[in-house]
Design a protein around this motif. Structure first.
Motif, PDB file in Angstrom:
ATOM      1  N   HIS A   9       0.841  -1.214   0.000  1.00  0.00           N
ATOM      2  CA  HIS A   9       0.000   0.000   0.000  1.00  0.00           C
ATOM      3  C   HIS A   9       0.870   1.256   0.000  1.00  0.00           C
ATOM      4  O   HIS A   9       1.583   1.476  -0.966  1.00  0.00           O
ATOM      5  CB  HIS A   9      -0.994  -0.058   1.155  1.00  0.00           C
ATOM      6  CG  HIS A   9      -2.175   0.841   0.947  1.00  0.00           C
ATOM      7  ND1 HIS A   9      -3.014   0.714  -0.130  1.00  0.00           N
ATOM      8  CD2 HIS A   9      -2.653   1.895   1.673  1.00  0.00           C
ATOM      9  CE1 HIS A   9      -3.953   1.659  -0.064  1.00  0.00           C
ATOM     10  NE2 HIS A   9      -3.748   2.378   1.006  1.00  0.00           N
ATOM     11  N   HIS A  49      -1.337  11.704   6.712  1.00  0.00           N
ATOM     12  CA  HIS A  49      -2.687  12.241   6.900  1.00  0.00           C
ATOM     13  C   HIS A  49      -3.509  11.219   7.661  1.00  0.00           C
ATOM     14  O   HIS A  49      -3.131  10.047   7.766  1.00  0.00           O
ATOM     15  CB  HIS A  49      -3.347  12.607   5.567  1.00  0.00           C
ATOM     16  CG  HIS A  49      -3.630  11.452   4.656  1.00  0.00           C
ATOM     17  ND1 HIS A  49      -2.630  10.731   4.037  1.00  0.00           N
ATOM     18  CD2 HIS A  49      -4.796  10.898   4.234  1.00  0.00           C
ATOM     19  CE1 HIS A  49      -3.167   9.788   3.284  1.00  0.00           C
ATOM     20  NE2 HIS A  49      -4.488   9.849   3.390  1.00  0.00           N
ATOM     21  N   ASP A  53      -5.930   3.877   6.244  1.00  0.00           N
ATOM     22  CA  ASP A  53      -4.933   3.126   5.462  1.00  0.00           C
ATOM     23  C   ASP A  53      -3.556   3.799   5.492  1.00  0.00           C
ATOM     24  O   ASP A  53      -2.631   3.341   4.816  1.00  0.00           O
ATOM     25  CB  ASP A  53      -5.424   2.903   4.018  1.00  0.00           C
ATOM     26  CG  ASP A  53      -5.690   4.183   3.256  1.00  0.00           C
ATOM     27  OD1 ASP A  53      -6.219   5.152   3.854  1.00  0.00           O
ATOM     28  OD2 ASP A  53      -5.383   4.227   2.046  1.00  0.00           O
ATOM     29  N   HIS A  54      -3.409   4.871   6.303  1.00  0.00           N
ATOM     30  CA  HIS A  54      -2.111   5.556   6.429  1.00  0.00           C
ATOM     31  C   HIS A  54      -1.690   5.658   7.892  1.00  0.00           C
ATOM     32  O   HIS A  54      -0.594   5.255   8.259  1.00  0.00           O
ATOM     33  CB  HIS A  54      -2.164   6.936   5.758  1.00  0.00           C
ATOM     34  CG  HIS A  54      -2.399   6.806   4.291  1.00  0.00           C
ATOM     35  ND1 HIS A  54      -1.390   6.891   3.374  1.00  0.00           N
ATOM     36  CD2 HIS A  54      -3.527   6.505   3.594  1.00  0.00           C
ATOM     37  CE1 HIS A  54      -1.890   6.663   2.158  1.00  0.00           C
ATOM     38  NE2 HIS A  54      -3.191   6.431   2.272  1.00  0.00           N
ATOM     39  N   ASP A 133      -1.164  10.605   0.078  1.00  0.00           N
ATOM     40  CA  ASP A 133      -2.223  10.463  -0.926  1.00  0.00           C
ATOM     41  C   ASP A 133      -2.379  11.835  -1.554  1.00  0.00           C
ATOM     42  O   ASP A 133      -2.534  12.825  -0.832  1.00  0.00           O
ATOM     43  CB  ASP A 133      -3.554  10.095  -0.259  1.00  0.00           C
ATOM     44  CG  ASP A 133      -3.725   8.613  -0.023  1.00  0.00           C
ATOM     45  OD1 ASP A 133      -2.863   7.823  -0.473  1.00  0.00           O
ATOM     46  OD2 ASP A 133      -4.723   8.238   0.624  1.00  0.00           O
ATOM     47  N   HIS A 183       0.410   2.720  -3.453  1.00  0.00           N
ATOM     48  CA  HIS A 183      -1.046   2.938  -3.379  1.00  0.00           C
ATOM     49  C   HIS A 183      -1.748   2.443  -4.644  1.00  0.00           C
ATOM     50  O   HIS A 183      -2.550   3.146  -5.248  1.00  0.00           O
ATOM     51  CB  HIS A 183      -1.334   4.429  -3.130  1.00  0.00           C
ATOM     52  CG  HIS A 183      -2.599   4.709  -2.351  1.00  0.00           C
ATOM     53  ND1 HIS A 183      -3.828   4.838  -2.955  1.00  0.00           N
ATOM     54  CD2 HIS A 183      -2.829   4.882  -1.031  1.00  0.00           C
ATOM     55  CE1 HIS A 183      -4.738   5.098  -2.037  1.00  0.00           C
ATOM     56  NE2 HIS A 183      -4.160   5.119  -0.854  1.00  0.00           N
TER      57      HIS A 183
HETATM   58 MN    MN Z   1      -4.968   6.159   1.047  1.00  0.00          MN
END
Ligand code: MN
Ligand code: NI
Length: 221
Positions: A9, A49, A53-54, A133, A183
């Motif tokens: 990811h 951020h 998923d981060h 992102d 990503h």
């Molecule tokens: Mn993301």
């Protein structure tokens, strides 16, 4: 000697100037070669951020290792209130975090807390930019004039971020030596492919070398 290791990811383990840094450590991603229980050492954790998923396992890793979480002020405050060590900064000039110069850049995205960012680690061994992102925006050309970016980690999956062609044009604005796609492929919705990215980088930023890392793979410097 340092390295950049892809953990699936947008998660990376970076070793630079003797520090172990995790960026966006969501180790629950389906491609991650590591579980939180495998992480035995961390000095710094960067959260670009506040999306799951981060931010991912930042809290667990910080609890376990005592690492400092580095993020924009509001995100850092969130972790501080949980009793963790955090360094709150913002988009701007570098901060010195235990001898490592770190700065946040803009990112065109959203965040549940604070604002979305990219991060530049101004290591003596290497200058590494993780774009977080982001959609396509102009402005990174200014950073490219100030800092010689060796490694750029850029999202290519589309839908929530840039797609391969946008990401290639983005990279052409600051011309890193090496670009590493991230990503993509984690879920079907992140359709961008590294082959397409390579093709477009050849067109838009021919001086940049694309390196595709498989999860677990390291790029050494
Ligand atoms: Mn993301
Ligand atoms: Ni996001």
């Amino acid at each position: 000697m340092g390295y950049i290791r892809f953990l699936g990811h947008s998660a990376f383990e970076v070793e630079v100037d003797g520090k172990r840094i995790y960026i966006d450590p969501w180790l629950g991603n389906p491609d991650s070669p590591l579980k939180v229980s495998d992480v035995d050492r961390a000095d710094i954790i960067v959260v670009t951020h506040f999306h799951g998923d981060h931010a991912g396992d930042a809290e667990e890793i910080a609890k376990k290792t005592g690492a400092k979480i580095v993020a924009v002020y509001e995100i850092a405050s969130y972790y501080e209130k949980k009793g963790l060590k955090a360094v709150g900064m913002n988009i701007g000039g570098p901060a010195d975090v235990d001898g490592v110069k770190i700065l946040f850049t803009p990112a065109a995205h959203s965040s549940e807390i604070g604002v979305p960012t990219g991060v530049i680690i101004l290591g003596r061994e290497a200058v590494i930019y993780h774009a977080g992102d982001t959609g396509l925006f102009s402005g990174m050309e200014l950073y490219g004039r100030l800092y010689k970016i060796d490694y750029a980690l850029v999202p290519i999956g589309g839908h929530f971020t840039m797609d391969p062609e946008q990401a290639a044009l983005f990279v052409s604005t600051f011309k890193p030596r090496v670009a590493v796609p991230m990503h993509y492929g984690t879920f079907p919705v992140l359709y961008g492919s590294p082959d397409k990215f390579r093709e477009y980088v050849r067109k838009y930023s021919p001086g940049t070398h694309v390196v595709v890392l498989r999860p677990g793979e390291k790029l050494e410097f």
